[in-house]
Design an enzyme around this catalytic site. Structure first.
Site, PDB file in Angstrom:
ATOM      1  N   HIS A 243      20.105  -7.421   4.863  1.00 43.85           N
ATOM      2  CA  HIS A 243      20.187  -6.231   4.025  1.00 43.85           C
ATOM      3  C   HIS A 243      19.521  -5.050   4.742  1.00 43.85           C
ATOM      4  O   HIS A 243      18.874  -5.210   5.778  1.00 43.85           O
ATOM      5  CB  HIS A 243      19.519  -6.494   2.685  1.00 43.85           C
TER       6      HIS A 243
ATOM      7  N   GLU B  67      16.932  -3.219   4.053  1.00 44.51           N
ATOM      8  CA  GLU B  67      15.482  -3.252   4.187  1.00 44.51           C
ATOM      9  C   GLU B  67      15.051  -4.144   5.349  1.00 44.51           C
ATOM     10  O   GLU B  67      14.137  -3.806   6.108  1.00 44.51           O
ATOM     11  CB  GLU B  67      14.838  -3.768   2.887  1.00 44.51           C
TER      12      GLU B  67
ATOM     13  N   CYS C 234      16.537  -6.109  -3.765  1.00 49.70           N
ATOM     14  CA  CYS C 234      16.952  -7.246  -4.578  1.00 49.70           C
ATOM     15  C   CYS C 234      15.774  -8.170  -4.851  1.00 49.70           C
ATOM     16  O   CYS C 234      14.823  -8.262  -4.073  1.00 49.70           O
ATOM     17  CB  CYS C 234      18.094  -7.991  -3.898  1.00 49.70           C
TER      18      CYS C 234
ATOM     19  N   CYS D  76      14.833  -9.110  -0.782  1.00 47.72           N
ATOM     20  CA  CYS D  76      14.293  -7.978  -0.010  1.00 47.72           C
ATOM     21  C   CYS D  76      12.905  -7.567  -0.489  1.00 47.72           C
ATOM     22  O   CYS D  76      12.079  -7.129   0.310  1.00 47.72           O
ATOM     23  CB  CYS D  76      15.251  -6.787  -0.106  1.00 47.72           C
TER      24      CYS D  76
END
Length: 294
Positions: free
Chosen positions: A54, A56, A79, A88
């Site tokens: 992701h 991040e 998330c 994350c």
């Protein structure tokens, strides 16, 4: 309140998030910037496709140890669940981030949400930072997620004599930000091979019943669809409430020969003029549905 540095970083994150358009679905396009404890940018990343890191995590990977004591600026709430990739919010906690600036909260968050979990771990969290600007990229995904059918864009050229070249150019410009392109008798990925095949498949051919077909597209991973040309105009007109945006290319005419453009039906019922983009050979007219009153 977000600082000037954080606002600038959020706009950078929004720009980064757009790099994932056309490939992230069914996941959202997200961008992230990492600022160190002095406010300098030390990390940047975006999400490319489901199954991969992701935004991040990509940003933290770039920042390395410089992230500790710093700030994460992210377009969508981190998330809070472990799916194909780790949560994350936990990655931010493990990296020693002390502040998280979020633009839009995630309606798909599970449990209390990533923002609440970050706060519970003593991390300062600020939300609702430049949400309208973030929605220029994230808006179609959010709309599709909330109603469980893809965001549908219809584009065509208004010029019966020479519409094909204009429409091909317009389609080429638009397809890279959509999951599916629906033309006369073909359905294909907007970015060929761009999605993770284990999380995305092409739907069956469009029947005359648009609504069930859109639901099937959503179920197979699509969040945005581009319908090209007038081939499906009957179906789209009959189900115009399923169309979210219309983009029309109107060929330029001499000053005394503009009657056709002036009398064209460029504003179907339920749409308003959102933007006009003049080009060298045509003018792009973008229509959208009015935003609901607050």
């Amino acid at each position: 309140m977000a600082s000037a540095v954080e606002l600038a970083a959020m706009r950078q994150a929004i720009t980064l998030s757009s790099f994932g358009l056309g490939t992230t679905s069914p996941n959202p396009p997200v961008g992230c910037i990492i600022l160190d404890r002095h406010g300098d940018v030390v990390g940047a990343g975006y999400h490319r496709r489901k199954g991969e890191a992701h935004a991040e995590v990509n940003a933290l990977s770039t920042a390395g140890a410089a992230a500790r004591g710093g700030t994460a600026v992210v377009t969508l709430e981190p998330c809070n669940h472990i799916g194909v990739t780790p949560a994350c919010r936990q990655e931010l906690i493990n990296a020693g981030i002390t502040r998280v600036v979020i633009s839009v909260l995630d309606p798909t968050s599970r449990g209390d949400g990533g923002a609440a979990m970050l706060t519970a771990h003593g991390i300062e969290v600020e939300t609702n930072v430049l949400p309208d600007e973030t929605l220029t990229v994230l808006g179609p995904w959010l709309a599709a997620t909330r109603r469980r059918r893809p965001y549908l864009i219809w584009t065509y050229a208004y010029d019966n004599q020479d519409s094909q070249p204009v429409n091909e150019q317009l389609t080429a410009e638009l397809r890279c930000r959509t999951d599916l392109v629906l033309s006369d008798k073909t359905i294909e990925e907007g970015v060929p091979g761009g999605h993770a095949p284990e999380h995305f498949t092409l739907p069956d051919d469009l029947s005359t019943d648009l609504r069930p077909w859109l639901s099937a597209c959503y179920a197979t991973g699509s969040r945005t669809i581009l319908a090209v040309g007038a081939d499906h105009s009957g179906t789209l007109h009959d189900n115009s409430d399923c169309v979210d945006e219309i983009l029309i290319a109107v060929k330029r005419t001499p000053p005394t020969g503009s009657l056709a453009a002036a009398t064209a039906d460029l504003t179907p019922a339920g749409f308003e003029l959102a933007e006009i983009l003049p080009g060298s050979t045509d003018v792009r007219v973008r229509l959208r549905r009015p935003k609901p009153s607050p």
